[in-house]
Design an enzyme around this catalytic site. Sequence first.
Site, PDB file in Angstrom:
ATOM      1  N   HIS A   1      -3.024   5.204 -12.461  1.00 47.37           N
ATOM      2  CA  HIS A   1      -3.441   3.877 -12.015  1.00 47.37           C
ATOM      3  C   HIS A   1      -4.949   3.696 -12.146  1.00 47.37           C
ATOM      4  O   HIS A   1      -5.434   2.564 -12.287  1.00 47.37           O
ATOM      5  CB  HIS A   1      -2.964   3.625 -10.579  1.00 47.37           C
ATOM      6  CG  HIS A   1      -3.815   4.260  -9.522  1.00 47.37           C
ATOM      7  ND1 HIS A   1      -3.546   5.506  -9.004  1.00 47.37           N
ATOM      8  CD2 HIS A   1      -4.928   3.827  -8.884  1.00 47.37           C
ATOM      9  CE1 HIS A   1      -4.448   5.805  -8.097  1.00 47.37           C
ATOM     10  NE2 HIS A   1      -5.296   4.814  -8.003  1.00 47.37           N
TER      11      HIS A   1
ATOM     12  N   GLN B   1       0.819  -1.204   0.000  1.00 46.39           N
ATOM     13  CA  GLN B   1       0.000   0.000   0.000  1.00 46.39           C
ATOM     14  C   GLN B   1       0.859   1.262   0.000  1.00 46.39           C
ATOM     15  O   GLN B   1       0.567   2.225  -0.703  1.00 46.39           O
ATOM     16  CB  GLN B   1      -0.906  -0.017   1.240  1.00 46.39           C
ATOM     17  CG  GLN B   1      -1.713   1.234   1.471  1.00 46.39           C
ATOM     18  CD  GLN B   1      -2.991   1.272   0.674  1.00 46.39           C
ATOM     19  OE1 GLN B   1      -3.341   0.314   0.008  1.00 46.39           O
ATOM     20  NE2 GLN B   1      -3.685   2.395   0.726  1.00 46.39           N
TER      21      GLN B   1
END
Length: 538
Positions: free
Chosen positions: A162, A47
């Site tokens: 993304h 993350q």
Amino acid sequence: MADNSSEEEKKPTKVFNDPVHGTIELHPILVKIIDTPQFQRLRNIKQLGGLYYVYPGASHNRFEHSIGVAHLAGELLQTLKRNQPNLGIDERDILCVQIAGLCHDLGHGPFSHMFDQMFIPRAHKLKRREEAGEPGENPRMHRENMQTPGRESNPEPSCCKHEEASQKMFDHMVKENHLTAVMEDHGLVPQEDLPFIRELIDPPKIAEWPHHGRPREKAFLYEVVSNTRNKIDVDKWEYFARDCHQLGMQNSFDCHRLIKFARVCKVDARDSQSVQGEPRLSPGMQLEKDTSNPPDPIREEGCTDNGMNQICYRDKEVGNLYDMFHTRFSLHKRAYQHKVGKSIEWMITDAFLKADGHIKIEGKNGKMLKLSEAIDDMVAYTKLTDTVFDVILNSTDVNLQEARKILERIMQRNLYVCLGELSLEENVDDMEDMEEMKEMKNLWNRQPGGGNPDDYVLTSVTYNYGMKKKDPIKRVRFYNKQNPDVAFRIRRTQVSLLLPRWFEEKKFRIYTKRTNDDDVQADRDRYNAFLLAQPAQH
């Protein structure tokens, strides 16, 4: 549809135990998506990217974050449905928004934002230079901007964001796992709901209403996962909670309390101009102009919210919202833009650039692709995770020797050293900011002493409340207990006189990649001389 819904209610959900949210119960179709190779891939994508090498607890991955986002999306919409049945929120709406929350990060590459914000733009720039027959770009003389990932003067046609890659991976996942039929079995209508989910993953600006997945009356659904209006969404709520938990930091923002006080209100032109403490005007009435209250930024930019349903919050929660944005600022200041963390990500980026032409990943129809090309082929991209770090580190291929040496330096804690950072001038626009960055680089390169230009990383970092220089609360509408269906703004002076005056600051950093103690000291001396030569505001 009613029969399908009735059958669906009988199908068992699955229960997950999450360290942040406790017991999470997910719909069977969400579990079906989780059990695909495209989603399982997220187990191996950190993350917080390279920050794991700074904070030992930052070992969490996109996998658990995405499940948490789906959970919070369901909690918010179930609350709105229960409190306001007139909104017409149905199970299809909730499922679609939860699916979008679950899939919104499918497009992340190795080490998350490092891949699409640092590696991919530089790899594309190098490729263009090679195709033009120009000398290769120095991979360390590059500007980093966390708020505008992949921004180039001539954008690369392939996807860099993304979010765009997430849409592609979602389409690929649905096709490869035959999920269209599964969606129909669970009461969804793929012709309408698949475009809706794609829009939710990377929505256009809400105010202009270019959407197709749902009618304008349900505009508020586009504010749940990725809110382009004011940046208040469940994605941020989730990563604030999870990142703070993993980093060992306090999180003063309470998203569950905010959910309890969320309410959908119709915002029209008069509501948009109403401010707490002022009467709502009848036609023909006017109030004396209040110069202390700046014009609404949405109206300044030519957007229209007339007649649009928005998620609003109880007036007493304005402090909680400021806490939310301050939490974002603090996380960037203390963690996301950490000097050592960014040093490591620059090193991983440089290693990936060195390895780019020497690691091949099989894509669609057996085509072999470089690291930087995999993002355009979802078959190859499914195979690309953080494990590529270990592939390079443990390789004996002579072609990967330079990349391997950089990663070995990380493992030995022989990192690029941050010489220091300077504040950039206040209140400059993006173009002026770019010019100031160029000037800084030129001044540094002309500074006597030191090594070659290749030995340095010159970069900028930005800290803000999520909307660049703007106060995001100006784009939020509130309601009060007496009139729960009337939306209004709240002046910041009514909240506190201690709120920040500025909502963005930018820093200019210089790293050296040299390792010898004498060289590093020489670079520190050079930086100190450079600092003294700067104007007073720096």
